[in-house]
Scaffold this active site. Structure first.
Site, PDB file in Angstrom:
ATOM      1  N   ASP A  24     -11.362 -28.402  23.603  1.00 30.02           N
ATOM      2  CA  ASP A  24     -10.688 -29.706  23.690  1.00 30.02           C
ATOM      3  C   ASP A  24     -11.189 -30.709  22.651  1.00 30.02           C
ATOM      4  O   ASP A  24     -11.331 -31.898  22.938  1.00 30.02           O
ATOM      5  CB  ASP A  24     -10.847 -30.312  25.100  1.00 30.02           C
ATOM      6  CG  ASP A  24     -10.416 -29.346  26.168  1.00 30.02           C
ATOM      7  OD1 ASP A  24      -9.374 -28.710  25.981  1.00 30.02           O
ATOM      8  OD2 ASP A  24     -11.126 -29.216  27.185  1.00 30.02           O
ATOM      9  N   GLY A  26      -9.585 -31.131  19.750  1.00 27.77           N
ATOM     10  CA  GLY A  26      -8.465 -31.570  18.904  1.00 27.77           C
ATOM     11  C   GLY A  26      -8.096 -30.564  17.817  1.00 27.77           C
ATOM     12  O   GLY A  26      -7.678 -30.947  16.727  1.00 27.77           O
ATOM     13  N   LYS A  27      -8.225 -29.271  18.156  1.00 23.23           N
ATOM     14  CA  LYS A  27      -7.860 -28.235  17.170  1.00 23.23           C
ATOM     15  C   LYS A  27      -6.396 -28.355  16.773  1.00 23.23           C
ATOM     16  O   LYS A  27      -6.039 -28.136  15.629  1.00 23.23           O
ATOM     17  CB  LYS A  27      -8.104 -26.834  17.750  1.00 23.23           C
ATOM     18  CG  LYS A  27      -9.550 -26.401  17.704  1.00 23.23           C
ATOM     19  CD  LYS A  27      -9.729 -25.010  18.269  1.00 23.23           C
ATOM     20  CE  LYS A  27      -9.448 -24.883  19.732  1.00 23.23           C
ATOM     21  NZ  LYS A  27     -10.394 -25.428  20.649  1.00 23.23           N
ATOM     22  N   LYS A  29      -4.422 -30.830  16.243  1.00 25.52           N
ATOM     23  CA  LYS A  29      -4.165 -31.743  15.132  1.00 25.52           C
ATOM     24  C   LYS A  29      -4.530 -31.071  13.808  1.00 25.52           C
ATOM     25  O   LYS A  29      -3.799 -31.185  12.827  1.00 25.52           O
ATOM     26  CB  LYS A  29      -4.971 -33.037  15.314  1.00 25.52           C
ATOM     27  CG  LYS A  29      -5.026 -33.863  14.025  1.00 25.52           C
ATOM     28  CD  LYS A  29      -5.687 -35.212  14.161  1.00 25.52           C
ATOM     29  CE  LYS A  29      -5.965 -35.776  12.769  1.00 25.52           C
ATOM     30  NZ  LYS A  29      -6.432 -37.141  12.741  1.00 25.52           N
ATOM     31  N   GLY A  51      -4.291 -25.030  25.792  1.00 24.45           N
ATOM     32  CA  GLY A  51      -3.071 -25.817  25.959  1.00 24.45           C
ATOM     33  C   GLY A  51      -3.010 -26.910  24.923  1.00 24.45           C
ATOM     34  O   GLY A  51      -4.006 -27.554  24.644  1.00 24.45           O
ATOM     35  N   HIS A  52      -1.864 -27.059  24.281  1.00 30.21           N
ATOM     36  CA  HIS A  52      -1.709 -28.197  23.391  1.00 30.21           C
ATOM     37  C   HIS A  52      -0.349 -28.837  23.628  1.00 30.21           C
ATOM     38  O   HIS A  52       0.640 -28.159  23.877  1.00 30.21           O
ATOM     39  CB  HIS A  52      -1.917 -27.827  21.919  1.00 30.21           C
ATOM     40  CG  HIS A  52      -1.357 -26.497  21.544  1.00 30.21           C
ATOM     41  ND1 HIS A  52      -2.125 -25.361  21.486  1.00 30.21           N
ATOM     42  CD2 HIS A  52      -0.111 -26.129  21.226  1.00 30.21           C
ATOM     43  CE1 HIS A  52      -1.363 -24.349  21.154  1.00 30.21           C
ATOM     44  NE2 HIS A  52      -0.139 -24.784  20.981  1.00 30.21           N
ATOM     45  N   THR A 140      -9.200 -21.565  34.603  1.00 29.52           N
ATOM     46  CA  THR A 140      -7.864 -22.161  34.549  1.00 29.52           C
ATOM     47  C   THR A 140      -6.872 -21.384  35.424  1.00 29.52           C
ATOM     48  O   THR A 140      -5.716 -21.777  35.528  1.00 29.52           O
ATOM     49  CB  THR A 140      -7.340 -22.157  33.104  1.00 29.52           C
ATOM     50  OG1 THR A 140      -7.327 -20.807  32.632  1.00 29.52           O
ATOM     51  CG2 THR A 140      -8.220 -22.996  32.182  1.00 29.52           C
ATOM     52  N   GLN A 254     -10.381 -22.543  22.789  1.00 29.56           N
ATOM     53  CA  GLN A 254     -11.613 -22.939  23.511  1.00 29.56           C
ATOM     54  C   GLN A 254     -12.704 -23.379  22.522  1.00 29.56           C
ATOM     55  O   GLN A 254     -12.371 -24.040  21.557  1.00 29.56           O
ATOM     56  CB  GLN A 254     -12.093 -21.789  24.413  1.00 29.56           C
ATOM     57  CG  GLN A 254     -11.241 -21.572  25.654  1.00 29.56           C
ATOM     58  CD  GLN A 254     -10.051 -20.695  25.431  1.00 29.56           C
ATOM     59  OE1 GLN A 254     -10.172 -19.654  24.840  1.00 29.56           O
ATOM     60  NE2 GLN A 254      -8.894 -21.105  25.894  1.00 29.56           N
ATOM     61  N   THR A 269     -15.560 -18.668  29.071  1.00 32.41           N
ATOM     62  CA  THR A 269     -14.315 -17.939  29.219  1.00 32.41           C
ATOM     63  C   THR A 269     -14.632 -16.465  28.977  1.00 32.41           C
ATOM     64  O   THR A 269     -15.810 -16.081  28.907  1.00 32.41           O
ATOM     65  CB  THR A 269     -13.234 -18.499  28.273  1.00 32.41           C
ATOM     66  OG1 THR A 269     -11.994 -17.868  28.581  1.00 32.41           O
ATOM     67  CG2 THR A 269     -13.578 -18.295  26.799  1.00 32.41           C
ATOM     68  N   ARG A 364      -6.911 -31.433  34.937  1.00 31.19           N
ATOM     69  CA  ARG A 364      -8.208 -31.848  35.484  1.00 31.19           C
ATOM     70  C   ARG A 364      -8.874 -32.910  34.620  1.00 31.19           C
ATOM     71  O   ARG A 364      -8.686 -32.947  33.406  1.00 31.19           O
ATOM     72  CB  ARG A 364      -9.154 -30.640  35.542  1.00 31.19           C
ATOM     73  CG  ARG A 364      -8.781 -29.645  36.582  1.00 31.19           C
ATOM     74  CD  ARG A 364      -9.781 -28.518  36.643  1.00 31.19           C
ATOM     75  NE  ARG A 364      -9.692 -27.640  35.492  1.00 31.19           N
ATOM     76  CZ  ARG A 364     -10.441 -26.548  35.333  1.00 31.19           C
ATOM     77  NH1 ARG A 364     -11.345 -26.235  36.230  1.00 31.19           N
ATOM     78  NH2 ARG A 364     -10.300 -25.777  34.282  1.00 31.19           N
ATOM     79  N   ASP A 393     -12.683 -42.640  16.854  1.00 35.93           N
ATOM     80  CA  ASP A 393     -12.187 -43.983  17.180  1.00 35.93           C
ATOM     81  C   ASP A 393     -12.377 -44.344  18.654  1.00 35.93           C
ATOM     82  O   ASP A 393     -12.361 -45.524  19.009  1.00 35.93           O
ATOM     83  CB  ASP A 393     -10.682 -44.064  16.855  1.00 35.93           C
ATOM     84  CG  ASP A 393      -9.904 -42.940  17.546  1.00 35.93           C
ATOM     85  OD1 ASP A 393     -10.273 -41.766  17.327  1.00 35.93           O
ATOM     86  OD2 ASP A 393      -8.981 -43.244  18.317  1.00 35.93           O
TER      87      ASP A 393
HETATM   88  P1  IMP Z   1     -10.922 -19.241  31.973  1.00 33.74           P
HETATM   89  O1  IMP Z   1     -10.884 -19.165  30.489  1.00 33.74           O
HETATM   90  O2  IMP Z   1      -9.630 -19.655  32.589  1.00 33.74           O
HETATM   91  O3  IMP Z   1     -11.479 -17.981  32.569  1.00 33.74           O
HETATM   92  O4  IMP Z   1     -11.971 -20.401  32.380  1.00 33.74           O
HETATM   93  C1  IMP Z   1     -13.373 -20.247  32.149  1.00 33.74           C
HETATM   94  C2  IMP Z   1     -13.991 -21.585  31.764  1.00 33.74           C
HETATM   95  O5  IMP Z   1     -13.531 -21.972  30.473  1.00 33.74           O
HETATM   96  C3  IMP Z   1     -13.628 -22.732  32.692  1.00 33.74           C
HETATM   97  O6  IMP Z   1     -14.741 -23.592  32.793  1.00 33.74           O
HETATM   98  C4  IMP Z   1     -12.504 -23.432  31.972  1.00 33.74           C
HETATM   99  O7  IMP Z   1     -12.413 -24.789  32.306  1.00 33.74           O
HETATM  100  C5  IMP Z   1     -12.952 -23.265  30.536  1.00 33.74           C
HETATM  101  N1  IMP Z   1     -11.812 -23.271  29.616  1.00 33.74           N
HETATM  102  C6  IMP Z   1     -10.901 -22.304  29.416  1.00 33.74           C
HETATM  103  N2  IMP Z   1     -10.010 -22.677  28.485  1.00 33.74           N
HETATM  104  C7  IMP Z   1     -10.359 -23.904  28.073  1.00 33.74           C
HETATM  105  C8  IMP Z   1      -9.837 -24.802  27.086  1.00 33.74           C
HETATM  106  O8  IMP Z   1      -8.842 -24.532  26.390  1.00 33.74           O
HETATM  107  N3  IMP Z   1     -10.509 -25.971  26.956  1.00 33.74           N
HETATM  108  C9  IMP Z   1     -11.616 -26.279  27.673  1.00 33.74           C
HETATM  109  N4  IMP Z   1     -12.137 -25.482  28.593  1.00 33.74           N
HETATM  110  C10 IMP Z   1     -11.519 -24.288  28.796  1.00 33.74           C
END
Ligand code: IMP
Length: 498
Positions: A24, A26-27, A29, A51-52, A140, A254, A269, A364, A393
Site C-alpha cells: 500500500d 502507491g505502486k 501511481k 487492489g488498486h 484478505t 504487496q 502473504t 479495513r 504531502d
Molecule cells: P493474504 O495475502 O490474503 O494471505 O494476507 C496475508 C497478509 O498480507 C495479511 O496481513 C494481509 O492484510 C496482507 N496483505 C495482502 N495483500 C496486501 C496488500 O495488497 N496490501 C497490504 N497488505 C496486504
C-alpha cells in the site's frame, strides 16, 4: 521533468517497481507513471489480495488482478499476469466486464498458462482458518495461502488446466480429495455461511451433502475458460524474447515485509513479493532487472492485518481497533482528531484519514505508524537502493515528525544463529521474525515539521528545508538513494531528484 525521467531510465530495459514496506505504498501511481515508457507491463506475484482503484470514464473500479497498465494508450503495449501469480478467473472475468462496460478493448492482455489457479475452496479454506484465534493472520480471504500451499504440495491446478477440461476434472477431483476430510471436521453452518459470500458467487458452489459441488465448479470454470482462453499464453517466453529489446516494467504486489521468504513471518502473504520473487514470477532471472525502484511511504507507514509493527501509533490499541473497524466506524473520531493529537491512537486515525489509508480490497482501516529505518535497512539487503518516497504531502500539517532510527530489544533471550539477543540490546537492522520484531522498541529522532502544503511543489529545490533535511537523513542512515518524491496522487505531483 521529462529529461530527468530519461536520465533515470537511460540504458535501462527492464525495471521493477516494488514496495519496501508492508504494501500500500502507491505502486499503482508509479506503474502508471512508467507505463508510458514500457512496452510490456507484467505482474508476477500475489493475486486478488492486491487492489488498486482505477477511474474509468465516470466510474471508479477496484481492480485486483489486471495490471494497471491496461488503461494506458495501447500502441502495441502488452499487459501480462505472470506465472507466479494466484489467478482467480472469476475476478478476472469481472474486471474484463468492467473494461467492456467502458468500451475498452483488452486484446493486449495475456495470462500465463503457469499461473496458479484459485478454486472456490481455496477461498473457503482461507476464511475458515483465518476466522480468529491466536494463529490469525488477518488475510484478505482471497484464497492466497491455500492456492500456494497446493502449488508447493504439488496438487495445484494451473490456468492451463482450463484449456483441457478432462485434465481439469481429474486434477480438481484429486485436489478436492485432499481438502474434504478436513472440511468435514468443520461446522457445516460456518462453511455454508462462507460459501454464500459474494466472492464465492453467493452459494453457487455450495452442496448441502458434499459441502462443495464439483459439478458447479466444473460448469462455472468451463464458462471462465471460454471467456479467457484466447488470452492464455506462454507469457514467460514472451517476456524472455523481449529482454534487452523492449522496455519491460514489472509491477510488484504487496511489499517486501509481507514476502513469504523475507517478510515478518508468519504474518506475511504466501508469495515472494520482493524483486526476486517478481522476476521469477514473470519468468526471468533477477539479474535481468536493470533497475528496481523500491517504494516507501514517508514519513509515516502502514500495515494491514495482524503482525508486529514496532512504530505503530497507539500500539496494541490501534492493532485491535484496525482489526475490526473500517472507515465509517471512525468517522466521528476523525472529525475532531488532528495529526498533532497528543493521544497516539487518535493521532493515528487522523493520519489514516489524511492519507486515505483504508484497504482497497477489504475496506479495513490500515494501521499507522512512524517511518521505520531498521526495517528499511533490512529490506535493502535483498531489494534495491533506489527509493521512491510516497505520500510525503500527507504529514504537511504535522508539527513534529518522528523517525525510528534503531530499536531496543526488550524481549526474552532469543537465540539467533550463533548469537543471542538479550533485553536491552541495540538493534540497527530489523530482524523480521515476528517473535523478535514484536519485542523491539523504537528509538526515535524527532524533526520539526514543515507546516505548509507541498502538493504544488515540482522540484527538489523548492521543497521546504525541513523536509530536505529529513530526506537526507534517510539517505545517510540507510545508504539508500532517494530518486523520486511523490507529493500527491496525480502523475505530475512527482519530483525527480538529480
Ligand atoms: P493474504 O495475502 O490474503 O494471505 O494476507 C496475508 C497478509 O498480507 C495479511 O496481513 C494481509 O492484510 C496482507 N496483505 C495482502 N495483500 C496486501 C496488500 O495488497 N496490501 C497490504 N497488505 C496486504
Amino acid at each position: 521533468m521529462k529529461s530527468q525521467i530519461e536520465t533515470l531510465l537511460q540504458g535501462k530495459r527492464t525495471i521493477g517497481v516494488i514496495c519496501r514496506q508492508f504494501g500500500d505504498t502507491g505502486k499503482g501511481k508509479f506503474v502508471d507513471y512508467f507505463a508510458e515508457w514500457a512496452d510490456i507491463i507484467a505482474r508476477g506475484t500475489g493475486g486478488a489480495n492486491a487492489g488498486h482503484t482505477i477511474k474509468l470514464g465516470s466510474n471508479e473500479y477496484i481492480f485486483h488482478l489486471i495490471p494497471s497498465g491496461i488503461l494506458y494508450d495501447k500502441d502495441g503495449k502488452i499487459n501480462i499476469i505472470g506465472g507466479g501469480t494466484a489467478f482467480d478467473p472469476g475476478i478476472v472475468c469481472t474486471e474484463l466486464q468492467a473494461l467492456r462496460t467502458e468500451g475498452l478493448s483488452y486484446d493486449n492482455l495475456f495470462f500465463s498458462h503457469r499461473a496458479k489457479l484459485v478454486l472456490p475452496h481455496h477461498m473457503l479454506l482461507d476464511r475458515l482458518r483465518d476466522a480468529g484465534g491466536s494463529g490469525k493472520i488477518g488475510t484478505t480471504g482471497r484464497g492466497i495461502g491455500p492456492v500456494y500451499e497446493d502449488h508447493y504440495g504439488r496438487i495445484g491446478l494451473t490456468v492451463n488446466d482450463l484449456l483441457n477440461i478432462d485434465l481439469f476434472v481429474q486434477k480438481l477431483r484429486r485436489n478436492l480429495r485432499d481438502k474434504l476430510p478436513f472440511l468435514r471436521t468443520q461446522d457445516p453452518e460456518v462453511i455454508k455461511g462462507i460459501m454464500h459470500h459474494e466472492h464465492l458467487l453467493a452459494g453457487r458452489y455450495w452442496d448441502e451433502q458434499k459441502l462443495i459441488s464439483e459439478d458447479a465448479i466444473i460448469d462455472q470454470y468451463s464458462k471462465y475458460a471460454l471467456e479467457i482462453e484466447a488470452m492464455i499464453a506462454d507469457t514467460e517466453e514472451m517476456v524472455c524474447m523481449a529482454l534487452g529489446d523492449k522496455n519491460i516494467l514489472l509491477e510488484g504486489a504487496q511489499g517486501d515485509l509481507l514476502s513469504i521468504d523475507y517478510g515478518s513471518y508468519p504474518y506475511t502473504t504466501a508469495s515472494d513479493c520482493t524483486s526476486r520473487g517478481l522476476a521469477k514470477g514473470v519468468g526471468i532471472r533477477e539479474g535481468e532487472l536493470d533497475l528496481v525502484l523500491g517504494l516507501a511511504k514517508a514519513f509515516y507507514m502502514t500495515r494491514v492485518g495482524e503482525g508486529p509493527f514496532p512504530t505503530e501509533l497507539g500500539e496494541m490499541e490501534s492493532e485491535k481497533w484496525c482489526a475490526t473497524n473500517k472507515k465509517a466506524d471512525e468517522a466521528e473520531f476523525v472529525k475532531i482528531a488532528t495529526v498533532n493529537d497528543s493521544n497516539e491512537l487518535t493521532q493515528g486515525m487522523a493520519i489514516r484519514n489524511a492519507g486515505k489509508e483504508y484497504g482497497a480490497t477489504t475496506g479495513r482501516a490500515r494501521r499507522v505508524g512512524w517511518l521505520d529505518l531498521p526495517l528499511l535497512r533490512y529490506t535493502q539487503q535483498f531489494s534495491s537502493e533506489d527509493l521512491i518516497l510516497t505520500k510525503v504531502d500527507v504529514l504537511s500539517q504535522c508539527e513534529q515528525i518522528k523517525i525510528c532510527t534503531d530499536y531496543t530489544y526488550v524481549g526474552p533471550d532469543y537465540r539467533l544463529g550463533t548469537t543471542t539477543l538479550h533485553a536491552g540490546d541495540h538493534v540497527r537492522n530489523a530482524i523480521p521474525a515476528a517473535e523478535v520484531l514484536r519485542h523491539c522498541q523504537p528509538v526515535y529522532k524527532t524533526f520539526p515539521g514543515w507546516m505548509k502544503p507541498i502538493d504544488d511543489v515540482r522540484s527538489y529545490a523548492e521543497l521546504p528545508t525541513e523536509l530536505q533535511t529529513m530526506i537526507r537523513f534517510i539517505e545517510n542512515e540507510t545508504h539508500d538513494a532517494v530518486q523520486i518524491v511523490s507529493v500527491g496522487p496525480e502523475r505530475d505531483q512527482t519530483i525527480m531528484i538529480d
